[in-house]
Design a protein around this motif. Structure first.
Motif, mmCIF file in Angstrom:
data_model
loop_
_atom_site.group_PDB
_atom_site.id
_atom_site.type_symbol
_atom_site.label_atom_id
_atom_site.label_comp_id
_atom_site.label_asym_id
_atom_site.label_seq_id
_atom_site.Cartn_x
_atom_site.Cartn_y
_atom_site.Cartn_z
ATOM 1 N N MET A 79 -71.218 44.204 32.844
ATOM 2 C CA MET A 79 -70.299 43.139 33.114
ATOM 3 C C MET A 79 -68.876 43.679 32.980
ATOM 4 S SD MET A 79 -69.497 39.729 30.813
ATOM 5 C CE MET A 79 -71.183 39.268 30.787
ATOM 6 N N GLU A 80 -68.035 43.367 33.923
ATOM 7 C CA GLU A 80 -66.645 43.804 33.850
ATOM 8 C C GLU A 80 -65.866 42.860 32.943
ATOM 9 O OE1 GLU A 80 -62.760 44.524 36.697
ATOM 10 O OE2 GLU A 80 -64.744 44.710 37.586
ATOM 11 N N VAL A 81 -65.053 43.451 32.080
ATOM 12 C CA VAL A 81 -64.212 42.692 31.154
ATOM 13 C C VAL A 81 -62.822 43.309 31.138
ATOM 14 C CG1 VAL A 81 -66.145 42.003 29.668
ATOM 15 C CG2 VAL A 81 -64.886 44.103 29.158
ATOM 16 N N ALA A 82 -61.868 42.566 30.621
ATOM 17 C CA ALA A 82 -60.529 43.113 30.400
ATOM 18 C C ALA A 82 -60.522 43.714 29.003
ATOM 19 C CB ALA A 82 -59.480 42.028 30.516
ATOM 20 N N ALA A 83 -60.117 44.959 28.895
ATOM 21 C CA ALA A 83 -60.114 45.632 27.595
ATOM 22 C C ALA A 83 -58.715 46.128 27.287
ATOM 23 C CB ALA A 83 -61.141 46.759 27.585
ATOM 24 N N TRP A 84 -58.593 47.385 26.973
ATOM 25 C CA TRP A 84 -57.350 47.989 26.514
ATOM 26 C C TRP A 84 -56.168 47.618 27.406
ATOM 27 C CZ3 TRP A 84 -61.784 51.075 27.483
ATOM 28 C CH2 TRP A 84 -62.551 51.308 26.351
ATOM 29 N N GLY A 85 -55.275 46.820 26.875
ATOM 30 C CA GLY A 85 -54.095 46.420 27.625
ATOM 31 C C GLY A 85 -54.434 45.616 28.868
ATOM 32 N N GLY A 86 -55.583 44.941 28.884
ATOM 33 C CA GLY A 86 -56.009 44.144 30.029
ATOM 34 C C GLY A 86 -56.624 44.952 31.153
ATOM 35 N N PRO A 112 -59.497 47.106 33.234
ATOM 36 C CA PRO A 112 -60.929 46.863 33.397
ATOM 37 C C PRO A 112 -61.799 47.826 32.597
ATOM 38 C CG PRO A 112 -59.990 47.766 35.419
ATOM 39 C CD PRO A 112 -58.856 47.551 34.466
ATOM 40 N N ALA A 113 -62.848 47.258 32.037
ATOM 41 C CA ALA A 113 -63.857 48.026 31.320
ATOM 42 C C ALA A 113 -65.195 47.369 31.619
ATOM 43 C CB ALA A 113 -63.576 48.030 29.822
ATOM 44 N N TRP A 114 -66.267 48.091 31.337
ATOM 45 C CA TRP A 114 -67.600 47.561 31.601
ATOM 46 C C TRP A 114 -68.379 47.594 30.312
ATOM 47 C CZ3 TRP A 114 -64.397 50.060 34.692
ATOM 48 C CH2 TRP A 114 -64.115 49.458 35.923
ATOM 49 N N GLN A 115 -69.067 46.483 30.053
ATOM 50 C CA GLN A 115 -69.819 46.384 28.814
ATOM 51 C C GLN A 115 -71.235 45.906 29.085
ATOM 52 O OE1 GLN A 115 -67.649 43.582 26.374
ATOM 53 N NE2 GLN A 115 -68.809 41.844 27.145
ATOM 54 N N VAL A 116 -72.084 46.203 28.130
ATOM 55 C CA VAL A 116 -73.460 45.730 28.141
ATOM 56 C C VAL A 116 -73.783 45.384 26.695
ATOM 57 C CG1 VAL A 116 -74.435 48.061 27.959
ATOM 58 C CG2 VAL A 116 -75.840 46.207 28.842
ATOM 59 N N GLY A 117 -74.410 44.240 26.480
ATOM 60 C CA GLY A 117 -74.719 43.843 25.117
ATOM 61 C C GLY A 117 -73.489 43.790 24.233
ATOM 62 N N ARG A 118 -72.361 43.386 24.785
ATOM 63 C CA ARG A 118 -71.074 43.281 24.078
ATOM 64 C C ARG A 118 -70.491 44.621 23.639
ATOM 65 N NH1 ARG A 118 -71.003 37.674 20.676
ATOM 66 N NH2 ARG A 118 -71.801 36.392 22.369
ATOM 67 N N VAL A 139 -68.668 48.124 25.055
ATOM 68 C CA VAL A 139 -68.035 48.800 26.183
ATOM 69 C C VAL A 139 -68.659 50.181 26.329
ATOM 70 C CG1 VAL A 139 -65.899 49.817 27.046
ATOM 71 C CG2 VAL A 139 -65.874 47.525 26.033
ATOM 72 N N PHE A 140 -69.133 50.493 27.548
ATOM 73 C CA PHE A 140 -69.693 51.824 27.792
ATOM 74 C C PHE A 140 -68.808 52.655 28.702
ATOM 75 C CE2 PHE A 140 -71.599 49.098 31.004
ATOM 76 C CZ PHE A 140 -71.540 49.845 32.156
ATOM 77 N N CYS A 141 -67.849 52.029 29.353
ATOM 78 C CA CYS A 141 -66.947 52.738 30.263
ATOM 79 C C CYS A 141 -65.724 51.860 30.482
ATOM 80 C CB CYS A 141 -67.671 52.992 31.582
ATOM 81 S SG CYS A 141 -66.707 53.877 32.811
ATOM 82 N N GLY A 142 -64.546 52.467 30.471
ATOM 83 C CA GLY A 142 -63.362 51.648 30.698
ATOM 84 C C GLY A 142 -62.106 52.462 30.892
#
Length: 118
Positions: A1-8, A10-16, A18-21
């Motif tokens: 799932m794509e989420v906003a992470a470091w400084g907004g 994009p990052a991708w997470q699974v099971g809450r 982050v595995f890549c961002g």
């Protein structure tokens, strides 16, 4: 799932997890002139040996002291062309598997329903 992470960014997470961002510029990743790199991607690794293999190989992956003891590598987006699409897919798949719930990983690896949205 794509989420906003470091400084907004994009990052991708699974099971809450982050595995890549895309990281925001930080003082631990700079160019030769000391300017913070703006195109750094973090990718989780299954363990320290996988991290070391990627960093020590003749490729674009690197790490910084900030990530000592953390299973992840860094890569500049501008250097992704130095590896094949299949190599990048394998590194990202390994990152996903390292963060996803183990039952989901087993099901996905066995060819079951796509558990990547877990």
């Amino acid at each position: 799932m794509e989420v906003a992470a470091w400084g907004g960014r994009p990052a991708w997470q699974v099971g809450r997890k982050v595995f890549c961002g895309n990281r925001s510029p930080r003082p631990d990743a700079v160019d030769d002139a000391g300017a913070r790199l703006d195109d750094v991607i973090l990718i989780r690794t299954p363990d320290e040996s996988d991290k070391l293999a990627l960093v020590q190989a003749d490729g674009p992956f690197f790490t910084t002291p900030h990530f000592d003891g953390y299973n992840a590598v860094l890569v500049r987006a501008s250097r992704l062309g130095e590896i094949t699409r299949d190599e990048l897919a394998e590194v990202i798949e390994d990152a996903w598997c390292a963060c996803a719930p183990k039952t989901v990983v087993r099901k996905w690896l066995a060819g079951g329903a796509d558990g990547r949205d877990a």
